[in-house]
Design a protein around this motif. Sequence first.
Motif, PDB file in Angstrom:
ATOM      1  N   UNK A 445       7.424  18.055   8.324  1.00  0.00           N
ATOM      2  CA  UNK A 445       6.000  18.230   7.816  1.00  0.00           C
ATOM      3  C   UNK A 445       5.146  19.463   8.107  1.00  0.00           C
ATOM      4  N   UNK A 446       5.695  20.352   8.752  1.00  0.00           N
ATOM      5  CA  UNK A 446       5.097  21.864   9.122  1.00  0.00           C
ATOM      6  C   UNK A 446       5.198  22.515   7.806  1.00  0.00           C
ATOM      7  N   UNK A 447       6.062  22.217   6.944  1.00  0.00           N
ATOM      8  CA  UNK A 447       6.423  23.321   5.715  1.00  0.00           C
ATOM      9  C   UNK A 447       6.211  22.447   4.480  1.00  0.00           C
ATOM     10  N   UNK A 448       5.238  21.269   4.493  1.00  0.00           N
ATOM     11  CA  UNK A 448       5.049  20.528   3.538  1.00  0.00           C
ATOM     12  C   UNK A 448       3.654  20.615   2.761  1.00  0.00           C
ATOM     13  N   UNK A 449       3.664  20.493   1.406  1.00  0.00           N
ATOM     14  CA  UNK A 449       2.452  20.763   0.735  1.00  0.00           C
ATOM     15  C   UNK A 449       1.364  19.538   0.885  1.00  0.00           C
ATOM     16  N   UNK A 450       1.981  18.324   1.411  1.00  0.00           N
ATOM     17  CA  UNK A 450       0.908  17.231   1.864  1.00  0.00           C
ATOM     18  C   UNK A 450       0.759  17.277   3.389  1.00  0.00           C
ATOM     19  N   UNK A 451      -0.484  16.581   3.625  1.00  0.00           N
ATOM     20  CA  UNK A 451      -0.698  16.573   5.167  1.00  0.00           C
ATOM     21  C   UNK A 451      -0.591  15.341   5.759  1.00  0.00           C
ATOM     22  N   UNK A 452       0.435  15.232   6.787  1.00  0.00           N
ATOM     23  CA  UNK A 452       0.795  13.857   7.173  1.00  0.00           C
ATOM     24  C   UNK A 452      -0.209  13.150   7.910  1.00  0.00           C
ATOM     25  N   UNK A 453      -1.215  14.021   8.085  1.00  0.00           N
ATOM     26  CA  UNK A 453      -2.597  13.306   8.867  1.00  0.00           C
ATOM     27  C   UNK A 453      -3.470  12.640   8.036  1.00  0.00           C
ATOM     28  N   UNK A 454      -3.107  12.634   6.774  1.00  0.00           N
ATOM     29  CA  UNK A 454      -4.156  11.919   5.656  1.00  0.00           C
ATOM     30  C   UNK A 454      -3.347  10.945   5.061  1.00  0.00           C
ATOM     31  N   UNK A 455      -4.095  10.045   4.363  1.00  0.00           N
ATOM     32  CA  UNK A 455      -3.360   8.772   3.839  1.00  0.00           C
ATOM     33  C   UNK A 455      -3.868   8.476   2.724  1.00  0.00           C
ATOM     34  N   UNK A 456      -5.010   9.214   2.093  1.00  0.00           N
ATOM     35  CA  UNK A 456      -5.375   8.888   0.611  1.00  0.00           C
ATOM     36  C   UNK A 456      -5.914  10.266   0.228  1.00  0.00           C
ATOM     37  N   UNK A 457      -5.778  10.427  -0.881  1.00  0.00           N
ATOM     38  CA  UNK A 457      -6.392  11.702  -1.510  1.00  0.00           C
ATOM     39  C   UNK A 457      -5.377  12.817  -2.086  1.00  0.00           C
ATOM     40  N   UNK A 458      -5.390  13.509  -2.630  1.00  0.00           N
ATOM     41  CA  UNK A 458      -4.387  14.211  -3.537  1.00  0.00           C
ATOM     42  C   UNK A 458      -3.621  15.202  -2.279  1.00  0.00           C
ATOM     43  N   UNK A 459      -4.071  15.787  -1.202  1.00  0.00           N
ATOM     44  CA  UNK A 459      -3.642  16.458  -0.071  1.00  0.00           C
ATOM     45  C   UNK A 459      -2.814  15.311   0.722  1.00  0.00           C
ATOM     46  N   UNK A 460      -2.835  13.985   0.672  1.00  0.00           N
ATOM     47  CA  UNK A 460      -2.184  13.186   1.859  1.00  0.00           C
ATOM     48  C   UNK A 460      -0.673  12.740   1.248  1.00  0.00           C
ATOM     49  N   UNK A 461      -0.070  12.735   2.474  1.00  0.00           N
ATOM     50  CA  UNK A 461       1.457  12.364   2.400  1.00  0.00           C
ATOM     51  C   UNK A 461       1.665  11.243   1.743  1.00  0.00           C
ATOM     52  N   UNK A 462       2.292  10.892   0.610  1.00  0.00           N
ATOM     53  CA  UNK A 462       2.654   9.790  -0.196  1.00  0.00           C
ATOM     54  C   UNK A 462       3.327   8.673   0.759  1.00  0.00           C
ATOM     55  N   UNK A 463       4.068   9.237   1.839  1.00  0.00           N
ATOM     56  CA  UNK A 463       4.728   8.026   2.664  1.00  0.00           C
ATOM     57  C   UNK A 463       3.381   7.021   3.164  1.00  0.00           C
ATOM     58  N   UNK A 464       2.477   7.651   3.418  1.00  0.00           N
ATOM     59  CA  UNK A 464       1.464   6.830   4.233  1.00  0.00           C
ATOM     60  C   UNK A 464       0.769   5.682   3.472  1.00  0.00           C
ATOM     61  N   UNK A 465       0.324   5.996   2.213  1.00  0.00           N
ATOM     62  CA  UNK A 465      -0.409   5.062   1.492  1.00  0.00           C
ATOM     63  C   UNK A 465       0.777   4.107   0.743  1.00  0.00           C
ATOM     64  N   UNK A 466       1.864   4.495   0.688  1.00  0.00           N
ATOM     65  CA  UNK A 466       3.225   3.766   0.171  1.00  0.00           C
ATOM     66  C   UNK A 466       3.473   2.741   1.185  1.00  0.00           C
ATOM     67  N   UNK A 467       3.389   3.197   2.375  1.00  0.00           N
ATOM     68  CA  UNK A 467       3.812   2.390   3.441  1.00  0.00           C
ATOM     69  C   UNK A 467       3.066   1.257   3.547  1.00  0.00           C
ATOM     70  N   UNK A 468       1.691   1.295   3.794  1.00  0.00           N
ATOM     71  CA  UNK A 468       0.610   0.183   3.716  1.00  0.00           C
ATOM     72  C   UNK A 468       0.727  -0.595   2.450  1.00  0.00           C
ATOM     73  N   UNK A 469       0.731  -0.121   1.259  1.00  0.00           N
ATOM     74  CA  UNK A 469       0.859  -0.678  -0.096  1.00  0.00           C
ATOM     75  C   UNK A 469       2.080  -1.616   0.170  1.00  0.00           C
ATOM     76  N   UNK A 470       3.352  -1.228   0.750  1.00  0.00           N
ATOM     77  CA  UNK A 470       4.275  -2.197   0.618  1.00  0.00           C
ATOM     78  C   UNK A 470       4.384  -3.050   1.470  1.00  0.00           C
ATOM     79  N   UNK A 471       3.554  -2.904   2.634  1.00  0.00           N
ATOM     80  CA  UNK A 471       3.166  -4.012   3.736  1.00  0.00           C
ATOM     81  C   UNK A 471       2.320  -5.222   3.009  1.00  0.00           C
ATOM     82  N   UNK A 472       1.149  -4.585   2.206  1.00  0.00           N
ATOM     83  CA  UNK A 472       0.178  -5.570   1.816  1.00  0.00           C
ATOM     84  C   UNK A 472       0.921  -6.351   0.528  1.00  0.00           C
ATOM     85  N   UNK A 473       1.614  -5.664  -0.329  1.00  0.00           N
ATOM     86  CA  UNK A 473       2.046  -6.379  -1.330  1.00  0.00           C
ATOM     87  C   UNK A 473       3.332  -7.460  -1.077  1.00  0.00           C
ATOM     88  N   UNK A 474       4.072  -6.979   0.123  1.00  0.00           N
ATOM     89  CA  UNK A 474       4.876  -8.077   0.711  1.00  0.00           C
ATOM     90  C   UNK A 474       4.426  -8.964   1.820  1.00  0.00           C
TER      91      UNK A 474
END
Length: 519
Positions: A445-474
């Motif tokens: 995460x230290x060398x990533x273009x995304x910020x792991x501390x954020x869940x939505x928005x262009x700078x947010x780590x994609x894993x975060x929103x996709x994680x909650x989206x997965x839990x909600x859709x299933x």
Amino acid sequence: MTASFTREPGVRRLVLILGDQLTPGLGALQDIDPQRDHLLLAEVMEEASHVPHHPQKIALIFSAMRHFAEQLREQGLQVHYVTLDDVDNSGSLPGELLRWTQQLDPAEVHLTECGDWRLEQALRHCGVPIHWHADSRFLCSREAFADWAQGRKQLRMEYFYREMRRRNGLLLNPDGTPEGGAWNFDADNRKALPCEVQPPAPLRIEPDAISREVLALVAQRFPDHYGSLEGFDYPVTAEQAERLWQHFLVRGLADFGDYQDAMADDQPFLFHSRISAALNIGLLDLRRICAEVEAAYRAGDVPLNAAEGFIRQLIGWREYVRGIYWLRMPDYAEGNAFGNSRALPAFYWTGETRMNCMRQAIGQTLRHAYAHHIQRLMLTGNFALLAGIAPKAICDWYLAVYMDAFDWVELPNTLGMVMHADGGYLGSKPYCASGQYIKRMSDHCQGCSYKVSESTGESACPFNALYWHFLMRHREPLQRNPRMGMVYRNLARMDDARQQALWDWGERLLARLDAGEML
């Protein structure tokens, strides 16, 4: 190279040896008569290209086959070897078996059980009567696993593993209880790699003349397959595999337990053994490896969590997934419990993504045909699970790109453990995680273009929103799972606006994947 035939009167047996059966003690090689029995090995296009295997994987198997054929000839055995560029090569193993059976007219044809249901069915129906031998290189036979599974409402690796420990007398006290008072020390094996800890330099094995010839052949015949041939250094003989094993046993095993789940930038191997490919094609003996790991623990050279964790991977997961594979095929391969249909993103084949963790894992896969189990499960696998990738697409990718991937081990691990597509038959819960897990177990995460501390928005780590989206859709099937209760309680604590924001951003990320946009 062209094979020439001489009809051999009185041929007793023809034994077909597959590319993942390079073991002198193979079942079909017992009771061999050097004067009357003939052995056959064949490099065929169908096995090299039914998925676009990594060029290093093809080179490993072809080179190891050629070395093994020479070893058998040195023992005085009659060996027929068909190279890929043989003008008479039929292109398939059933075709080669039929061709050589017609030429040699043996009284019997012998073969050890395959590691691929597809191939075994093709050979069983190729028109040649075959005497089949159990693959005794494994500790648990197909029949023994089926007996263990019979009548159980759920199959769980932990209970199978304990039975295997008892049956094989590994890491037990004199009274039969587990060494250290527990069967499993996995809780001790989840440390991130500290900056001051340096993994051992990997053992490099220089390609010999046979390997160099094979590398040239593979480069010529498979120019479009994913992955690089540069830097090929895998063992292709039993002697070389032993060197790799001893290198790990002395330099890596002691720290394997603590850091087996760790990940780090530009550190593809860490404290992992890299022996799985050699083991899976038959260059190493499982029983001896387990005995030497236990001996290292008894001698005080390695801690218990390292010895137990390594043995669990071998006689627990490895044997368990093979048992499930042969128990449930062919229907198992069609599992898709979540109804996923999304195509595999292009960056799985190129490594071109802004997500540093994925770039690291896929990049090293391109270079080495290797990633360790957590990189596969919690990076490339986790993303495929969260994004709803079709199980067959990700299963075919794993089978193609990893040096140690054979159908019996790859399919249950990917479809069952990674994708939970079997509905929980293999594992009790989906292994899904947000970017916070990746942050905890790596420095990616230290060398990533995304910020792991954020869940939505262009700078947010994609894993975060996709994680909650997965839990909600299933939510419906998963919230009843006892092991998912805490996760869904955390979700329930979020206000509606927060949940909607996560859902909307997850939808946007998935739409970008569908449009072929880079993440």
